[in-house]
Motif scaffolding. Sequence first.
Motif, PDB file in Angstrom:
ATOM      1  N   HIS A 105       0.836  -1.193   0.000  1.00 52.90           N
ATOM      2  CA  HIS A 105       0.000   0.000   0.000  1.00 52.90           C
ATOM      3  C   HIS A 105       0.875   1.250   0.000  1.00 52.90           C
ATOM      4  O   HIS A 105       2.093   1.176   0.186  1.00 52.90           O
ATOM      5  CB  HIS A 105      -0.934   0.006   1.214  1.00 52.90           C
ATOM      6  CG  HIS A 105      -0.209  -0.162   2.507  1.00 52.90           C
ATOM      7  ND1 HIS A 105      -0.032  -1.399   3.123  1.00 52.90           N
ATOM      8  CD2 HIS A 105       0.420   0.734   3.320  1.00 52.90           C
ATOM      9  CE1 HIS A 105       0.646  -1.253   4.234  1.00 52.90           C
ATOM     10  NE2 HIS A 105       0.937   0.043   4.373  1.00 52.90           N
ATOM     11  N   GLY A 135      -4.836   1.425  -0.868  1.00 56.48           N
ATOM     12  CA  GLY A 135      -4.616   0.005  -1.094  1.00 56.48           C
ATOM     13  C   GLY A 135      -4.335  -0.799   0.149  1.00 56.48           C
ATOM     14  O   GLY A 135      -4.024  -1.990   0.049  1.00 56.48           O
ATOM     15  N   LYS A 136      -4.459  -0.204   1.339  1.00 54.78           N
ATOM     16  CA  LYS A 136      -4.187  -0.942   2.573  1.00 54.78           C
ATOM     17  C   LYS A 136      -5.381  -1.819   2.930  1.00 54.78           C
ATOM     18  O   LYS A 136      -6.530  -1.358   2.921  1.00 54.78           O
ATOM     19  CB  LYS A 136      -3.874   0.013   3.724  1.00 54.78           C
ATOM     20  CG  LYS A 136      -3.212  -0.663   4.921  1.00 54.78           C
ATOM     21  CD  LYS A 136      -2.725   0.370   5.918  1.00 54.78           C
ATOM     22  CE  LYS A 136      -1.837  -0.271   6.987  1.00 54.78           C
ATOM     23  NZ  LYS A 136      -2.522  -1.263   7.804  1.00 54.78           N
TER      24      LYS A 136
END
Length: 470
Positions: A105, A135-136
């Motif tokens: 991420h 994106g985590k």
Amino acid sequence: MGMRVGISQALTRTMAAAAAMIAASCGLAVAEDARPAIRTNRWQEDWSVLANPALRTGPFDPIKYIPLQPGLPQSYVSFGMTLRERFESLDAASFGIGGAKPDSHVLQRLQIHADAHFDEHWQAFVQLEDDRAFGKANITSVDQDPLDLRLAFLAYVNATEQGTFKARVGRQDFDFDLQRFVSSRDGPNVRQSFDALWGDWESGPWRFIGFVSQPVQYNLVRPFDDISNGKLLFHTFRVERQVLGTNELSAYYSYYQRDNARFLDAAGLEQRHVLDLRFAGKLAGFDWDLEAMGQAGSVGAKQIRAWGAGARAGYTFTDVAWQPRIGLQLDVASGDRHPGDGKIETFNPLFPNGYYFSLAGFTGYTNLIHLKPSLTVKPTAALSFMAAIGLQWRATTADAIYVQPNVAVAGTAGQGSLWSGVYGQLRADYRFNANLTGALEAVHYEIGDTLRRAGGHDSNYIGIELKYAL
């Protein structure tokens, strides 16, 4: 007397302005280090030096120094920005226990601020912060916080022959020493702020600090939704003294209160009385930082008896190429040895900074024995490399293994052996220029049998960071 002081200040300002004009007219070189360095805490920067036109050499200097009162260099407004981008790749949080998957991420932190100095005494500082996690897989309150007020305080400083008095009121941040236990949390994406009243008196080798605060609690839902209230309190009185030159001896008492606290063997209102002692300094190539903290109080109906201690020491070969520093770090923190006995011995690290161990988050300062030798070299003034090995045990097998900040790893309490695992850490830091810095960190953690039987696996972390500030 007041008239004499006023005349003296006026003469000083006139002489400084004349010197600047002479230097400019004669084409004298201006030292680059006369400009203020970018600080992690941006409110500590002093841009009044740009009252000298010869120092206004940067493209953004027109907004770094905007005079408020003509003829008074210390009366100005300064605007600034900090942008930090960090790419992280992690095998899995908590070593994959609990179903966590590999995760890559980007963490982004954007800060903008306005810093107003009305004169040599009064300062008003406001900083907005926007933190994003792209994106985590599992986003927490330390990863993301939409646009919100991070700092907003009014400060007063008065220096006399007897000493210097400082005071701040409003939203601010604190960071003590190596930030083992009290930090502004610069390692994670969301920094820690406190709504507080702060007072500080410095005289000779002595410094006295006191504050009452409500730590800010962060929400992820919408902008400007962070809060502080009586459900989380942190108050401190601290004394510092320089000894044996500039070495520092300090002690502080803190009161920490949190509603609805939960530990493996206790739950309810947490009230901790904290006593901390520290001695740090340098001598002939050696450096050291020793700190110990005891905690008492209660969680619900159970009594607290906890402690923690940390030591960092090293030797730098200043006459050798790359100035190698050999370091050794030792950290110990108590765990709950006898669950169900009416006492809780689980140490609370309060407000730790993630980078004290590593950015990977594999190590929490609870129920811990941690030994870490390291080697740091500086090939150039702008570049440094660090390599370290960390060996970890639990203080007691009755309590869990913990990851940052003090999260118990499921399935480890009361199981297995004291050995937790070993990790290797490599880090490089580079200063491209006065405004841009970069860092690369890699960590490999080889877990012990206790974590493996709980369903964990060896884990890797890579972090690449760029930070630009103006």
